[in-house]
Design an enzyme around this catalytic site. Structure first.
Site, PDB file in Angstrom:
ATOM      1  N   GLU A 127       0.836  -1.199   0.000  1.00  0.00           N
ATOM      2  CA  GLU A 127       0.000   0.000   0.000  1.00  0.00           C
ATOM      3  C   GLU A 127       0.877   1.258   0.000  1.00  0.00           C
ATOM      4  OE1 GLU A 127      -2.954   1.206   3.288  1.00  0.00           O
ATOM      5  OE2 GLU A 127      -4.241   0.310   1.755  1.00  0.00           O
TER       6      GLU A 127
ATOM      7  N   HIS B 198       6.557 -27.208   1.747  1.00  0.00           N
ATOM      8  CA  HIS B 198       5.646 -28.260   1.262  1.00  0.00           C
ATOM      9  C   HIS B 198       4.494 -27.636   0.491  1.00  0.00           C
ATOM     10  CE1 HIS B 198       7.729 -31.181   3.859  1.00  0.00           C
ATOM     11  NE2 HIS B 198       7.890 -30.126   4.639  1.00  0.00           N
TER      12      HIS B 198
ATOM     13  N   LYS C 110     -13.415   2.019  -3.417  1.00  0.00           N
ATOM     14  CA  LYS C 110     -14.525   2.384  -2.521  1.00  0.00           C
ATOM     15  C   LYS C 110     -15.633   3.066  -3.324  1.00  0.00           C
ATOM     16  CE  LYS C 110     -11.729   3.090   1.684  1.00  0.00           C
ATOM     17  NZ  LYS C 110     -11.195   4.080   2.643  1.00  0.00           N
TER      18      LYS C 110
HETATM   19  O1  LIG Z   1      -8.592   3.052   9.892  1.00  0.00           O
HETATM   20  P1  LIG Z   1      -9.526   3.330   8.743  1.00  0.00           P
HETATM   21  O2  LIG Z   1      -9.667   4.782   8.428  1.00  0.00           O
HETATM   22  O3  LIG Z   1     -10.836   2.641   8.924  1.00  0.00           O
HETATM   23  O4  LIG Z   1      -8.835   2.711   7.428  1.00  0.00           O
HETATM   24  C1  LIG Z   1      -8.616   1.328   7.369  1.00  0.00           C
HETATM   25  C2  LIG Z   1      -7.623   1.058   6.262  1.00  0.00           C
HETATM   26  O5  LIG Z   1      -8.121   1.503   4.992  1.00  0.00           O
HETATM   27  C3  LIG Z   1      -7.098   2.200   4.302  1.00  0.00           C
HETATM   28  O6  LIG Z   1      -7.332   3.567   4.459  1.00  0.00           O
HETATM   29  C4  LIG Z   1      -7.105   1.863   2.838  1.00  0.00           C
HETATM   30  O7  LIG Z   1      -6.820   0.529   2.664  1.00  0.00           O
HETATM   31  C5  LIG Z   1      -5.814   1.788   4.995  1.00  0.00           C
HETATM   32  O8  LIG Z   1      -4.757   2.643   4.731  1.00  0.00           O
HETATM   33  C6  LIG Z   1      -6.279   1.775   6.412  1.00  0.00           C
HETATM   34  O9  LIG Z   1      -5.397   1.087   7.265  1.00  0.00           O
END
Ligand SMILES: O=P(O)(O)OC[C@H]1O[C@](O)(CO)[C@@H](O)[C@@H]1O
Length: 529
Positions: free
Chosen positions: A322, A351, A455
């Site tokens: 990420e 394995h 999202k």
């Molecule tokens: O803590 P939040 O804001 O719920 O985000 C959860 C996760 O989603 C992200 O923003 C995107 O994957 C991560 O960087 C983060 O750890």
């Protein structure tokens, strides 16, 4: 190279951090001294950027944010006294709260004390806590920790089944920096319903870890939750395990959070050294650059020969991918950067996929993690003078040799044990290596624009579902195909998504959608039932 020559190379390049007993062996990486010399300039720039970052520069330019996870274990380094105080006060508040929970001073209405934790979070708000809980946990823990880390109804039901009727003594810890992540919101609502079904007030069993003023913060205030602990915008989710995100659940579990902070702090000191071969994080970053040509052309296989470190690769998948998996570099050029990370544990993985590592496509470099201490107490001899732990080392060294013989590169990190200090040091080592490598390849390691795209697309799917359901309910007697419904809701081109949504609705009776077979799968008709 002969074994003798390799022994010389091993000694020449072994990088050690005495304060935490860690060594990094890069002798099986086939870089040259000339490479190290060539990288001195770029690495100096990476050291400069890292020094500015720690002094409070805007090191995340895309979000115009500071990057302060190193201050979490060295509060005195924070650029303002107020931040130093916030960090110190939060650690103190976590320790005090956990102490009150353990003593029963903070207790649930219907039990003498809290005995379990249900952590609700995802990504960095769960992966770090899960790694810590698994790596350091034992039957002696003060509290047992459970996780809801996905919006999978069946996955939640499995956890609720494990908790059974112990919700009355379970503390829900809902973690979301943004406070708006839907998977976490769903987990929270499902948890709240589970508590309500047992006649329990969720708020009296819940704390939140979130950004001030976030949606989750508001929910916690309105619901009169027990406490909220802060997440600051200068701590990224994937580097938050040494903030309240990781410290609160670990402290509640009864783990040595001070040891984690101390191990990370000591590793940070070692990874500030401006020397590419004596600084283990710089050396790691250089090896990643060498292996993948600064383009991520080789995957990072994480192979800890220790069950307790099984989740290390999952944790590093987020921290590395990420951070480094970015379309654009800081100049705006399209670079599609990244390093893929996978692995589980040795010797188990021998394995599974080591066959391909030895003989298949040579598109990886391995990182072995060797833990010197086998176990608490004595080991039996499985053969004269041989223990199970001897076999574990034998398999590690054997696999390392088997790969090297076939021109496959590897590094080995050796640590004395899996203690809180060691885990804190390992986490800090990789956080720093990612930051240094990011500068070597000229990208911002501290934002995650690509996740937003997914999202948004999910939002489109759910909006389509709402329209389709409304349409079906408006004409309950009418059975319609996906094509017909897509047209009816004004999204004829979204027919495939409409089809997928209808299939899912029809598979889950409570949704109230029934399927009627058509002349083909795609002619299936759907109606409100
Ligand atoms: O803590 P939040 O804001 O719920 O985000 C959860 C996760 O989603 C992200 O923003 C995107 O994957 C991560 O960087 C983060 O750890």
């Amino acid at each position: 190279m002969t074994e003798r020559q390799l022994w010389e190379r091993y000694q020449k390049h072994l990088c050690g951090v005495e304060s935490v007993g860690l060594t990094l062996d890069v002798s099986r990486m086939n870089f040259t001294d000339d490479f190290l010399a060539r990288m001195r300039g770029p690495l100096d720039k990476a050291f400069d950027a890292m020094e500015a970052l720690e002094k409070g520069a805007i090191a995340n330019p895309d979000e115009k944010r500071r990057v302060g996870h190193y201050w979490l274990r060295a509060p005195e380094l924070a650029p303002e006294p107020a931040l130093t105080k916030d960090i110190q006060d939060t650690v103190a508040a976590i320790n005090a709260f956990a102490g009150d929970v353990h003593s029963g001073r903070v207790k649930p209405p219907g039990a003498a004390r809290f005995t379990r934790v249900l952590l609700v979070g995802i990504g960095g708000s769960a992966l770090g806590p899960q790694l810590v809980a698994d790596a350091l946990g034992s039957t002696a823990d003060k509290m047992q920790v459970f996780f809801l880390d996905n919006t999978d109804p069946d996955g939640m039901d499995r956890v609720f089944a494990q908790l059974g009727d112990s919700l009355r003594e379970t503390l829900a810890v809902v973690i979301s920096k943004s406070g708006g992540t839907k998977e976490t919101r769903n987990g929270m609502l499902e948890a709240e319903r589970a508590w309500k079904r047992q006649g329990l007030d969720f708020g009296a069993h819940a704390v939140a870890v979130t950004g001030e003023g976030s949606e989750l913060d508001r929910v916690a205030q309105q619901g009169k939750w027990l406490r909220t602990f802060p997440m600051w915008d200068w701590v990224g989710g994937r580097t938050s395990v040494l903030s309240a995100v990781g410290l609160l659940p670990a402290r509640l579990q009864g783990l040595d959070t001070d040891g984690m902070l101390a191990g990370a702090r000591d590793m940070d000191v070692a990874t500030r050294v401006r020397d590419g071969v004596r600084n283990p994080a710089a050396l790691l970053a250089l090896m990643w650059f060498h292996a993948g040509g600064g383009r991520g052309q080789k995957d990072m296989v994480i192979l800890p020969y220790k069950d307790r470190l099984l989740l290390l690769s999952k944790y590093l998948q987020q921290l590395v991918m990420e951070s480094l998996g970015k379309e654009l570099d800081v100049s705006g050029a399209v670079v599609n950067q990244g390093i893929a990370v996978y692995g589980n544990k040795g010797s188990t993985d021998q394995h599974a996929y080591v066959q391909q590592l030895r003989e298949g496509v040579n598109n990886f470099f391995a990182t072995f993690v060797e833990v010197l201490k086998d176990r608490e107490g004595e080991s039996m001899q499985v053969e004269p003078d041989i223990t199970s732990g001897d076999y574990l080392l034998g398999f590690l060294l054997g696999t390392r040799r088997a790969l090297f013989e076939k021109g496959r590169e590897s590094m080995t990190i050796t640590v004395p044990d899996v203690s809180a200090r060691t885990l804190g040091a390992l986490i800090a080592l990789y956080e720093r290596a990612v930051g240094l490598y990011a500068t070597l390849v000229n990208i911002n390691a501290y934002h995650q624009p690509g996740v937003e795209a997914g999202k948004k697309a999910a939002g489109v799917v759910l909006e389509l579902q709402r329209k389709v359901l409304a349409r079906l309910r408006a004409e309950p007697a009418k059975a319609q195909t996906a094509e017909e419904l897509a047209r009816a809701v004004g999204a004829p081109d979204e027919v495939e998504t409409v089809f997928k949504v209808l299939e899912h609705l029809a598979a889950n009776a409570p949704a109230g959608v029934r399927r009627e077979p058509g002349t083909s799968r795609f002619e299936t008709r759907f109606r409100a039932s």
